[in-house]
Design a protein around this motif. Structure first.
Motif, short mmCIF file in Angstrom:
data_model
loop_
_atom_site.label_atom_id
_atom_site.label_comp_id
_atom_site.label_asym_id
_atom_site.label_seq_id
_atom_site.Cartn_x
_atom_site.Cartn_y
_atom_site.Cartn_z
N GLY A 168 -18.80 -3.83 -81.57
CA GLY A 168 -18.74 -3.11 -80.28
C GLY A 168 -20.09 -2.72 -79.78
O GLY A 168 -21.10 -3.29 -80.18
N GLY A 169 -20.03 -1.67 -78.94
CA GLY A 169 -19.03 -0.61 -78.81
C GLY A 169 -18.74 0.07 -80.15
O GLY A 169 -19.49 -0.04 -81.09
N THR A 170 -17.61 0.73 -80.17
CA THR A 170 -17.20 1.45 -81.38
C THR A 170 -15.76 1.10 -81.71
O THR A 170 -14.84 1.83 -81.34
CB THR A 170 -17.35 2.99 -81.17
N GLY A 224 -27.58 11.92 -80.44
CA GLY A 224 -26.15 12.23 -80.26
C GLY A 224 -25.28 11.54 -81.29
O GLY A 224 -24.15 11.15 -81.00
N ARG A 225 -25.81 11.39 -82.52
CA ARG A 225 -25.05 10.67 -83.54
C ARG A 225 -24.76 11.57 -84.72
O ARG A 225 -25.51 12.51 -84.99
CB ARG A 225 -25.84 9.43 -83.99
N ARG A 226 -23.66 11.27 -85.42
CA ARG A 226 -23.25 12.10 -86.56
C ARG A 226 -23.84 11.56 -87.85
O ARG A 226 -24.09 10.37 -87.99
CB ARG A 226 -21.73 12.11 -86.66
N LYS A 278 -22.67 7.50 -74.61
CA LYS A 278 -23.67 6.43 -74.65
C LYS A 278 -24.89 6.91 -75.43
O LYS A 278 -25.52 7.91 -75.07
CB LYS A 278 -24.05 6.10 -73.20
N CYS A 279 -25.25 6.22 -76.50
CA CYS A 279 -26.46 6.58 -77.24
C CYS A 279 -27.67 6.29 -76.34
O CYS A 279 -27.67 5.32 -75.58
CB CYS A 279 -26.56 5.77 -78.52
N PRO A 280 -28.70 7.14 -76.42
CA PRO A 280 -29.78 7.05 -75.43
C PRO A 280 -30.59 5.76 -75.45
O PRO A 280 -31.25 5.44 -74.48
CB PRO A 280 -30.68 8.25 -75.77
N TYR A 281 -30.53 5.01 -76.54
CA TYR A 281 -31.35 3.79 -76.63
C TYR A 281 -30.53 2.53 -76.36
O TYR A 281 -31.05 1.43 -76.37
CB TYR A 281 -31.97 3.67 -78.03
N CYS A 282 -29.22 2.68 -76.14
CA CYS A 282 -28.31 1.52 -76.21
C CYS A 282 -28.19 0.78 -74.88
O CYS A 282 -27.98 1.39 -73.84
CB CYS A 282 -26.93 2.01 -76.63
N ASP A 283 -28.30 -0.55 -74.94
CA ASP A 283 -28.00 -1.33 -73.74
C ASP A 283 -26.90 -2.36 -74.01
O ASP A 283 -26.77 -3.34 -73.28
CB ASP A 283 -29.26 -1.98 -73.16
#
Ligand code: SF4
Length: 368
Positions: free
Chosen positions: A61-63, A130-132, A15-20
């Protein structure tokens, strides 16, 4: 009828820290199988209502890019069976899923547009989020075979003491020249990890003056590169508007499939459940209703005013029962609004668009 079909794939690696958004970090094979089975039922349910080909498909998404190829193949096959062949077919993808073999499979599936969650080129932020990172060369090679959308997020919150240099992100755009760009401003959502970092003082909100001057840099640079600003957060080279998203903004019908999706068809709106369990058990709907009177006008108006070329126009407003002359004469007095012939448009400037929600609320206030 020109309509779009959206499929929500609610799985992510973490889960990305800002995502809802509604997304779940566990990706078990049997859960995916159950999800695809339920999607199949939902697709066959809705396909009974349509009598023409969909204009657009959008897998978001999601992914979605982390789906195993066989699960994605099944979904694509079901979409074609249910809704025919669209002119635009988008998939959202994260940087780590853009290897050549994936791209080749997607091209074979008829996908012709890829929306990449680049977010930023800033290494420190990517690490915290936490992203590439994705290289300019990879993006350029996608651009050659697909319509490429690059999704950026302006970081309105930073670790205390940090500065962010927007020109580095603009430079990537100059280098890659994607056909389409989305540039969102990060919103703080309660309950996210980012909200916790801000509460504890580890992260702080960026100064409003810095935000405004950075947005001005983005607007000036993108315009100079030939991008058309056609929606508050979206830019395109001529001819490359997102047909799918324009459908939402311009009040056209769409069918949303999957957890948390929503739809608009024959005057009805619905939203699906946010429970993965309920969805897999076939209990899709959460709400299903027919907005009427002012409710539908406000919904239609608040989307249409986001578009900066079409705006809220006479045809659209009258299609849903509104009196265009009445709203045009009210809107003419609202700061930041231009009434031009049969269109009501927001002024395309940073000062106005940064407070677009307030302005749109004022335009629609007599109908609220
Ligand atoms: S990848 Fe997208 S949907 Fe998934 S957690 Fe991150 S921002 Fe949210």
């Amino acid at each position: 009828v020109k309509y779009g079909v959206y499929v929500h794939i609610p799985f992510c690696r973490s889960k990305c820290p800002y995502c809802d958004f509604v997304s779940f970090p566990e990706i078990l094979g049997e859960v995916i199988d159950g999800y695809v089975r339920s999607l199949a039922h939902e697709i066959s349910y809705w396909s009974a209502f349509v009598d023409s080909h969909a204009h657009t498909f959008y897998i978001g998404g999601g992914t979605p890019s982390l789906l195993p190829a066989d699960a994605l193949a099944r979904i694509v096959e079901l979409l074609y069976e249910g809704f025919g062949e669209p002119v635009e077919f988008t998939i959202e993808a994260n940087p780590e899923d853009l290897a050549d073999d994936n791209l080749a499979v997607w091209e074979r599936f008829g996908i012709n547009r890829i929306s990449v969650g680049v977010q930023t080129t800033n290494d420190g932020l990517l690490e915290k989020w936490g992203r590439r990172k994705i290289s300019a060369d990879r993006l350029k090679s996608i651009r050659r075979s697909f319509v490429l959308n690059m999704d950026f997020i302006y970081p309105t919150y930073l670790p205390t003491g940090w500065r962010y240099d927007v020109t580095e992100d603009v430079e990537l755009v100059k280098d890659v020249r994607p056909q389409h760009l989305s540039w969102y401003i990060l919103d703080l959502h309660p309950g996210t990890r980012l909200a916790g970092w801000v509460r504890s003082g580890q992260w702080h909100e960026v100064d409003e003056d810095i935000l405004l001057s950075d947005m001005q840099i983005i607007y000036d640079e993108l315009r100079a590169m030939g991008y058309l600003h056609y929606e508050i957060s979206n830019w395109a080279l001529p001819g490359f508007y997102s047909r799918h998203n324009l459908g939402y903004w311009q009040g056209r019908p769409y069918i949303g499939l999957g957890v948390s999706s929503s739809g608009f068809w024959a005057g009805f709106r619905w939203t699906n459940t946010i429970s993965l369990r309920d969805y897999i058990l076939g209990r899709w709907f959460d709400k299903f209703y027919r907005p009427v009177g002012n409710e539908i006008l406000v919904e239609i108006g608040s989307f249409a005013l986001r578009t900066l070329q079409d705006g809220l126009n006479r045809e659209l407003w009258e299609r849903y029962g509104g009196n265009f002359d009445e709203i045009a004469s009210h809107a003419a007095d609202v700061h930041g609004v231009i009434v031009s012939g049969d269109k009501i448009l927001l002024e395309d400037s940073v000062d106005v668009l940064m407070i677009s929600n307030v302005i749109i609320g004022e335009v629609l206030s007599p109908w609220l």
